[in-house]
Enzyme design. Structure first.
Site, mmCIF file in Angstrom:
data_model
loop_
_atom_site.group_PDB
_atom_site.id
_atom_site.type_symbol
_atom_site.label_atom_id
_atom_site.label_comp_id
_atom_site.label_asym_id
_atom_site.label_seq_id
_atom_site.Cartn_x
_atom_site.Cartn_y
_atom_site.Cartn_z
ATOM 1 C CG LEU A 151 9.673 -16.940 -3.717
ATOM 2 C CD1 LEU A 151 9.316 -17.047 -2.235
ATOM 3 C CD2 LEU A 151 10.157 -15.522 -4.037
ATOM 4 C CG HIS A 201 0.704 2.264 -9.333
ATOM 5 N ND1 HIS A 201 0.415 1.893 -8.034
ATOM 6 C CD2 HIS A 201 -0.388 2.935 -9.783
ATOM 7 C CE1 HIS A 201 -0.812 2.307 -7.726
ATOM 8 N NE2 HIS A 201 -1.307 2.958 -8.761
ATOM 9 C CD GLU A 246 -12.765 -5.247 -3.136
ATOM 10 O OE1 GLU A 246 -11.548 -5.543 -3.283
ATOM 11 O OE2 GLU A 246 -13.617 -6.069 -2.762
ATOM 12 C CG ASP A 302 -2.108 0.898 1.093
ATOM 13 O OD1 ASP A 302 -2.298 1.462 0.001
ATOM 14 O OD2 ASP A 302 -2.848 1.054 2.075
HETATM 15 C C1 FPP Z 1 -1.487 0.273 -3.538
HETATM 16 O O1 FPP Z 1 -1.093 1.614 -3.541
HETATM 17 C C2 FPP Z 1 -0.934 -0.443 -4.660
HETATM 18 C C3 FPP Z 1 -1.668 -1.006 -5.665
HETATM 19 C C4 FPP Z 1 -3.124 -0.971 -5.734
HETATM 20 C C5 FPP Z 1 -1.021 -1.695 -6.789
HETATM 21 C C6 FPP Z 1 0.228 -2.436 -6.460
HETATM 22 C C7 FPP Z 1 0.970 -2.625 -7.712
HETATM 23 C C8 FPP Z 1 2.301 -2.563 -7.848
HETATM 24 C C9 FPP Z 1 3.251 -2.426 -6.741
HETATM 25 C C10 FPP Z 1 2.901 -2.639 -9.196
HETATM 26 C C11 FPP Z 1 2.545 -3.812 -10.044
HETATM 27 C C12 FPP Z 1 2.807 -5.111 -9.393
HETATM 28 C C13 FPP Z 1 3.437 -6.164 -9.951
HETATM 29 C C14 FPP Z 1 3.459 -7.437 -9.195
HETATM 30 C C15 FPP Z 1 4.121 -6.109 -11.241
HETATM 31 P P1 FPP Z 1 -2.230 2.714 -3.647
HETATM 32 O O2 FPP Z 1 -2.325 3.117 -5.081
HETATM 33 O O3 FPP Z 1 -3.497 2.203 -3.051
HETATM 34 O O4 FPP Z 1 -1.608 3.853 -2.781
HETATM 35 P P2 FPP Z 1 -2.411 4.948 -1.939
HETATM 36 O O5 FPP Z 1 -3.168 4.223 -0.875
HETATM 37 O O6 FPP Z 1 -1.316 5.799 -1.398
HETATM 38 O O7 FPP Z 1 -3.293 5.661 -2.897
#
Ligand code: FPP
Length: 253
Positions: free
Chosen positions: A132, A38, A68, A21
């Protein structure tokens, strides 16, 4: 002694699950677009996957996209799907070389065709690997997973393949996306949020939870080691008393 050497290799969790997150907030704090966060988050993914393989964690589940998350602005959803495809394309040979086996949990059919194709090829390529197990939760909803399990059980009962009296915790587990994995012993959530957000609700029943204020793009190997050290200081009682655990440290439920 360095941080890494402080880890007791005999007390490692077999399975670590992470809610990554804070990508958006990390980017906003730097005056950047959420998508930039991201992209930086992928660098953490790479480092944490490598660190888990090096330390000897057997299963790592990453919450990469929740069911979601489809409700986010379409530009962000598209950017995340594109990032996923590009990351798999770029990293798959390295993952394979490092003996990592890729798995996906979630509503696979809801992903764009190009993602499905790329992920299927990557799972096929790494299917024989023995290191892994990297599990990506994509379009994942734990409630959906549990409801789907109930539906499949009902269908098996209706078809005469399963007797209602044979439905128990063990047989139920076989109907979840995670049937072939042990339950996570440690769940990490970054970015200062204290929620489970529809993640592995059944599987986390006895997991230790570790929360950190660090945003995901800043969460690196040393942060993972700190989480593991913190986990190793906990007493896992599984409903028993502290005295029972201390007199019989090998007995688990
Ligand atoms: C949460 O941060 C993160 C996500 C919803 C996406 C996670 C994706 C990645 C780390 C990149 C792609 C993954 C792979 C495995 C290639 P948020 O956007 O909810 O952050 P915020 O709460 O600060 O808005």
């Amino acid at each position: 002694m360095g941080l890494l050497e402080s880890i007791d290799l005999n007390k490692l969790p077999k399975h670590v699950a992470i809610i990554m997150d804070g990508n958006g907030r990390w980017a906003k704090e730097r005056g950047e677009d959420r998508v930039f966060g991201h992209h930086q988050g992928v660098i953490s993914v790479r480092e944490i996957v490598n660190a888990c393989a090096e330390i000897g964690i057997q299963y790592l589940t990453l919450y990469a996209f929740s069911a979601e998350n489809w409700n986010r602005p379409v530009e962000e959803v598209n950017a995340l799907m594109e990032l996923l495809v590009n990351t798999i394309r770029k990293e798959i040979d390295e993952l394979d070389k490092n003996n990592v086996k890729l798995h996906i949990i979630g509503d696979f059919a809801s992903l764009p065709a190009i993602c499905q194709k790329e992920l299927n090829e990557a799972m096929e390529l790494t299917s024989k690997n023995t290191g892994l197990n990297l599990v990506l939760a994509l379009s994942y909803s734990s409630r959906q997973e549990i409801a789907e399990a109930a539906r499949k059980i009902a269908m098996d009962v209706a078809a005469g393949k399963l007797k209602p009296e044979d439905i128990n915790e063990n047989s139920f587990k076989n109907y979840l996306y995670t049937s072939e994995f042990p339950d996570p012993e440690l769940m990490i959530r970054t970015s200062g949020e204290f929620r489970v957000s529809n993640y592995l609700l059944y599987q986390l029943a006895y997991a230790e939870f570790y929360f950190t204020n660090t945003h995901w793009p800043d969460f690196r190997k040393k942060d993972l080691i700190e989480a593991l050290l913190n986990y190793q200081q906990r007493e896992r009682r599984f409903g028993k008393t502290s005295e029972q655990i201390q007199t019989n440290t090998t007995q688990h439920v």
